[in-house]
Write a protein that holds these residues in place. Structure first.
Motif, PDB file in Angstrom:
ATOM      1  N   ASP A  36      24.857  36.212  50.740  1.00 25.03           N
ATOM      2  CA  ASP A  36      24.535  36.559  49.563  1.00 25.03           C
ATOM      3  C   ASP A  36      22.916  37.254  49.367  1.00 25.03           C
ATOM      4  OD1 ASP A  36      24.707  36.699  46.583  1.00 25.03           O
ATOM      5  OD2 ASP A  36      23.503  34.777  46.435  1.00 25.03           O
ATOM      6  N   LYS A  68      42.061  27.688  45.910  1.00 26.11           N
ATOM      7  CA  LYS A  68      42.021  29.258  46.232  1.00 26.11           C
ATOM      8  C   LYS A  68      41.602  30.005  45.284  1.00 26.11           C
ATOM      9  CE  LYS A  68      46.543  29.450  44.281  1.00 26.11           C
ATOM     10  NZ  LYS A  68      47.950  30.152  44.289  1.00 26.11           N
ATOM     11  N   ASN A  69      41.420  29.631  43.976  1.00 32.56           N
ATOM     12  CA  ASN A  69      40.775  30.629  42.804  1.00 32.56           C
ATOM     13  C   ASN A  69      39.448  30.652  43.082  1.00 32.56           C
ATOM     14  OD1 ASN A  69      43.266  30.889  41.882  1.00 32.56           O
ATOM     15  ND2 ASN A  69      43.223  29.780  40.136  1.00 32.56           N
ATOM     16  N   VAL A  70      38.882  29.220  43.723  1.00 32.49           N
ATOM     17  CA  VAL A  70      37.458  29.521  43.954  1.00 32.49           C
ATOM     18  C   VAL A  70      36.909  30.300  44.798  1.00 32.49           C
ATOM     19  CG1 VAL A  70      35.396  27.812  44.333  1.00 32.49           C
ATOM     20  CG2 VAL A  70      37.160  26.916  42.793  1.00 32.49           C
ATOM     21  N   SER A  72      38.755  32.983  45.977  1.00 30.31           N
ATOM     22  CA  SER A  72      38.939  34.205  45.262  1.00 30.31           C
ATOM     23  C   SER A  72      37.694  34.600  44.516  1.00 30.31           C
ATOM     24  CB  SER A  72      40.225  34.387  44.536  1.00 30.31           C
ATOM     25  OG  SER A  72      40.315  35.624  44.072  1.00 30.31           O
ATOM     26  N   ARG A  73      37.244  33.893  43.855  1.00 33.40           N
ATOM     27  CA  ARG A  73      35.961  34.357  42.719  1.00 33.40           C
ATOM     28  C   ARG A  73      34.875  34.663  43.620  1.00 33.40           C
ATOM     29  NH1 ARG A  73      35.787  29.697  39.697  1.00 33.40           N
ATOM     30  NH2 ARG A  73      34.058  29.111  40.853  1.00 33.40           N
ATOM     31  N   LYS A  74      34.699  33.613  44.730  1.00 36.02           N
ATOM     32  CA  LYS A  74      33.204  33.708  45.297  1.00 36.02           C
ATOM     33  C   LYS A  74      33.543  35.111  46.092  1.00 36.02           C
ATOM     34  CE  LYS A  74      31.841  29.039  45.763  1.00 36.02           C
ATOM     35  NZ  LYS A  74      30.598  29.272  45.129  1.00 36.02           N
ATOM     36  N   LYS A  75      34.637  35.342  46.667  1.00 36.51           N
ATOM     37  CA  LYS A  75      34.806  36.598  47.502  1.00 36.51           C
ATOM     38  C   LYS A  75      34.408  37.839  46.499  1.00 36.51           C
ATOM     39  CE  LYS A  75      39.087  35.753  49.064  1.00 36.51           C
ATOM     40  NZ  LYS A  75      40.295  35.851  49.953  1.00 36.51           N
ATOM     41  N   SER A  76      34.794  37.745  45.503  1.00 40.24           N
ATOM     42  CA  SER A  76      35.036  38.865  44.461  1.00 40.24           C
ATOM     43  C   SER A  76      33.427  39.078  44.151  1.00 40.24           C
ATOM     44  CB  SER A  76      35.855  38.624  43.224  1.00 40.24           C
ATOM     45  OG  SER A  76      35.588  39.513  42.233  1.00 40.24           O
ATOM     46  N   GLN A  77      32.627  37.982  44.108  1.00 41.30           N
ATOM     47  CA  GLN A  77      31.319  38.050  43.528  1.00 41.30           C
ATOM     48  C   GLN A  77      30.509  38.705  44.952  1.00 41.30           C
ATOM     49  OE1 GLN A  77      30.618  33.951  42.722  1.00 41.30           O
ATOM     50  NE2 GLN A  77      31.095  34.187  40.592  1.00 41.30           N
ATOM     51  N   LYS A  80      31.202  42.312  44.934  1.00 37.27           N
ATOM     52  CA  LYS A  80      30.288  43.126  44.019  1.00 37.27           C
ATOM     53  C   LYS A  80      28.858  43.502  44.162  1.00 37.27           C
ATOM     54  CE  LYS A  80      32.730  41.805  39.575  1.00 37.27           C
ATOM     55  NZ  LYS A  80      32.397  41.186  38.455  1.00 37.27           N
TER      56      LYS A  80
END
Length: 82
Positions: A36, A68-70, A72-77, A80
């Motif tokens: 990050d 798994k959704n967490v 996925s969200r962190k990977k997406s962030q 970006k």
């Protein structure tokens, strides 16, 4: 402290697994934080750090340390910011 032999074994096993999970989760958090900051500062090794952070996130999700959704969200962030 338990008196039954199998319960004593479970306590030992749980302590060992708890420390393993804590180490893995800590390593994942550190990798995400490094990636990050590297992405925000436009460092040269940002892509490598993001790649390792994503690997750590996927590994933690597969082991059940995080949902798994967490992951996925962190990977997406992270993507970006890259």
């Amino acid at each position: 402290m338990p008196n039954i032999k199998s319960a004593i074994k479970r306590v030992k096993t749980n302590e060992r697994l708890n420390t393993q999970n804590a180490k893995a989760k800590s390593a994942m958090r550190t990798a995400v934080k490094k990636a990050d900051t590297a992405a925000l500062n436009n460092e040269e090794n940002a892509q490598d750090l993001i790649k390792t952070a994503i690997q750590q996130l996927e590994k933690a999700a597969s082991k059940g340390l995080i949902h798994k959704n967490v992951a996925s969200r962190k990977k997406s962030q992270l993507m970006k910011k890259a």
